[in-house]
Design an enzyme around this catalytic site. Structure first.
Site, PDB file in Angstrom:
ATOM      1  N   LYS A 233       0.877  -1.356   0.066  1.00  0.00           N
ATOM      2  CA  LYS A 233       0.000   0.045   0.063  1.00  0.00           C
ATOM      3  C   LYS A 233       0.991   1.185   0.067  1.00  0.00           C
ATOM      4  O   LYS A 233       0.874   1.989   0.960  1.00  0.00           O
ATOM      5  CB  LYS A 233      -1.021   0.063   1.283  1.00  0.00           C
ATOM      6  CG  LYS A 233      -2.118  -1.207   0.996  1.00  0.00           C
ATOM      7  CD  LYS A 233      -3.033  -1.006   2.101  1.00  0.00           C
ATOM      8  CE  LYS A 233      -4.048  -2.136   1.946  1.00  0.00           C
ATOM      9  NZ  LYS A 233      -3.476  -3.239   2.767  1.00  0.00           N
TER      10      LYS A 233
HETATM   11  O1  S5P Z   1      -9.539  -2.343   2.022  1.00  0.00           O
HETATM   12  C1  S5P Z   1      -8.578  -3.278   2.370  1.00  0.00           C
HETATM   13  C2  S5P Z   1      -7.534  -3.734   1.591  1.00  0.00           C
HETATM   14  C3  S5P Z   1      -6.639  -4.533   1.745  1.00  0.00           C
HETATM   15  S1  S5P Z   1      -5.373  -5.003   0.908  1.00  0.00           S
HETATM   16  N1  S5P Z   1      -9.034  -4.109   3.443  1.00  0.00           N
HETATM   17  C4  S5P Z   1      -8.019  -5.151   3.803  1.00  0.00           C
HETATM   18  O2  S5P Z   1      -8.451  -6.072   4.647  1.00  0.00           O
HETATM   19  N2  S5P Z   1      -7.105  -5.308   3.009  1.00  0.00           N
HETATM   20  C5  S5P Z   1      -6.168  -6.538   3.417  1.00  0.00           C
HETATM   21  O3  S5P Z   1      -6.717  -7.746   3.345  1.00  0.00           O
HETATM   22  C6  S5P Z   1      -5.592  -6.385   4.765  1.00  0.00           C
HETATM   23  O4  S5P Z   1      -4.383  -5.682   4.936  1.00  0.00           O
HETATM   24  C7  S5P Z   1      -5.340  -7.595   5.270  1.00  0.00           C
HETATM   25  O5  S5P Z   1      -4.069  -8.311   4.981  1.00  0.00           O
HETATM   26  C8  S5P Z   1      -6.386  -8.835   4.363  1.00  0.00           C
HETATM   27  C9  S5P Z   1      -7.586  -9.053   4.936  1.00  0.00           C
HETATM   28  O6  S5P Z   1      -7.428  -9.863   6.132  1.00  0.00           O
HETATM   29  P1  S5P Z   1      -8.380 -10.572   6.919  1.00  0.00           P
HETATM   30  O7  S5P Z   1      -7.690 -11.329   7.855  1.00  0.00           O
HETATM   31  O8  S5P Z   1      -9.322  -9.692   7.596  1.00  0.00           O
HETATM   32  O9  S5P Z   1      -9.120 -11.566   5.789  1.00  0.00           O
END
Ligand code: S5P
Length: 473
Positions: free
Chosen positions: A304
């Protein structure tokens, strides 16, 4: 002079200046046609512009009431201008592309919601160009019920427009035009027959609809992708039958590598946060790349980036991580402006890509619809670099060659304690347009990540198949 005589003179004149041509042509949408209209040439003939405008006024616009006039870009613009001057009604102009900066308006001119606007167009085939303009005007609260047209090709346009509550009045239909031309010995009976046959065969509306990415298969979209990584990723998804991206948000290299040994075969993309790893080393990267080769997945470093171009280019290629050396693609914010994309432009021509953040999954994030639109329009200048968008909604972009990467997914809708919002696979794929789905803790924190990865993979793939089958209910 009678109106009929004026129409005859105009038809003959249009023929003589090659605004109407007969022979064998292929249209933009690949259809063969014996007749071709190119009314752009009229700008070279002021007398033709005057007669068209006068006839539209006398024949098509006589009984219509409107506050503004708007020409469909671009051919009809000069005619709309003349009509505005003759009727002393104000003109509006529609931009084809919304500006990425400045006023961001798609309609130029002064108007108020609730006022009415008459559309001016040169040729109507399917009606799709008129509809695009109508939609933009209606978005601004303007009332649009009528369009005046120079020529209706009689290929479904008037029905398509009527279905959207727009009535058209045209100076010529295809039939009336060829009728005039044959009577005046400009074309042969043989040609008239050809045109009539062609009209019969093409009666079904030939709407030039943009390809709806939501309904296209990954194979097809691989063909349409302009960025090499997007093409590769679409192909991997189609081959491995998985659209699951695993977010390996873990702090130990051994744990990451062990997990990928088990689930590598089920994912198309592995998303890393290199800067959360406590024992990061080049050896880790070597082994990660070996797994990527063995299981055929790509690597996305979710860095990011969000700084000025110069700093980002250093962050990308230097420092501890040297991301440019190993990540197939990275994520970046559009916030700093285009410089960031210039900084991430493929190092030494290697195949690399960028997912731009157009939306976020977290509660209360500050991204606005305007920011989202400006992000997409900024990306459109770098088609070879952009792999897709990190976003949450299918309306964010249209280009079927780009990938919608959607995080915030678990089997049940929920939230975490720090603002993350989770939607279900069905919702993100069928309603929200997600192409590659990011799952982190849903798999990583499960008792058996391997079993859980299979469940996610199967569920997500089923949703994709349902989506491309078009049977959403
Ligand atoms: O808007 C976003 C963009 C990203 S890249 N929301 C997110 O959650 N992410 C990423 O996706 C975040 O940095 C994390 O690595 C992943 C989601 O992880 P989870 O454990 O919540 O499924």
């Amino acid at each position: 002079m009678s109106h009929d005589k004026k129409l005859i003179d105009l038809a003959v004149k249009l023929f003589s200046i090659d605004a109407v041509k007969f022979g064998e042509f292929t249209t933009k949408s690949g259809i063969k046609t014996p007749v071709y209209f190119d009314l752009r040439v009229i700008v070279s003939y002021p007398d033709v512009m005057v007669s068209i405008s006068n006839l539209l006024l006398e024949l098509a616009m006589k009984d219509l009431k409107y506050d503004h006039l708007c020409g469909v870009p671009y051919t009809a613009l000069p005619i709309a201008t003349i009509l505005s001057v003759l009727t002393k009604k104000s003109m509006l102009m529609r931009r084809k592309e919304t500006k990425a900066y400045g006023t961001k308006k798609s309609i130029e001119g002064h108007y108020k919601a609730g006022q009415s606007c008459l559309i001016v167009e040169d040729v109507v085939t399917s009606g799709s160009s008129v509809l695009e303009t109508v939609r933009d005007l209606r978005k601004e609260g303007l009332i649009v019920t009528d369009a005046v047209i120079i020529l209706d090709r009689e290929q479904g346009g008037s029905n398509n427009l009527a279905a959207d509550d727009v009535q058209i009045k045209s100076l010529f239909s295809m039939s009336s035009l060829i009728d005039i031309l044959v009577k005046n010995n400009k074309i042969t009976e043989e040609m008239v027959r050809k045109v009539k046959n062609y009209l019969k065969e093409t009666q079904a509306p030939v709407i030039d609809k943009p390809l709806d990415r939501i309904l296209l298969t990954y194979e097809k979209r691989a063909e349409l992708a302009k960025n090499g990584v997007a093409k590769q990723l679409f192909n991997i998804m189609a081959t491995k039958k998985t659209n699951l991206c695993l977010s390996v948000d873990m702090t130990s290299t051994t744990k990451i590598l062990d997990l990928l040994e088990k689930v590598g075969e089920h994912v198309c993309l592995v998303k890393t946060h290199a800067d959360i790893i406590e024992d990061y080393s080049t050896d880790f990267i070597t082994r990660l790349k070996q797994l990527a080769d063995r299981f055929n997945f790509l690597i996305l470093e979710d860095r990011k980036y969000a700084d000025i171009g110069h700093t980002v280019s250093l962050q990308y290629s230097k420092g501890l991580y040297k991301v440019a050396d190993w990540a197939d693609c990275v994520t970046a914010h559009s916030l700093p402006g285009e410089g960031i994309l210039k900084a991430l432009n493929s190092p030494n021509g290697v195949n690399r890509g960028v997912f731009l953040l157009a939306e976020m999954s977290s509660e209360g994030n500050l991204i606005t619809p305007e920011y989202r639109e400006a992000t997409v329009s900024m990306a459109s200048k770098y088609p070879e670099l952009i792999t897709g968008f990190v976003c949450q909604n299918k309306d964010t972009f249209k280009d079927p060659g780009l990938i919608q990467l959607t995080p915030g997914v678990q089997l049940e809708s929920s939230k975490d304690d720090l603002g993350q919002v989770y939607n279900t696979p069905e919702k993100v794929i069928l309603e929200k347009g997600g192409d590659v789905i990011v799952v982190g803790r849903g798999i990583v924190a499960a008792k058996s990540p391997e079993a859980q990865a299979v469940i996610y993979k199967d569920t997500l793939w089923k949703c994709y198949l349902k989506r491309v089958s078009g049977k959403l209910e």
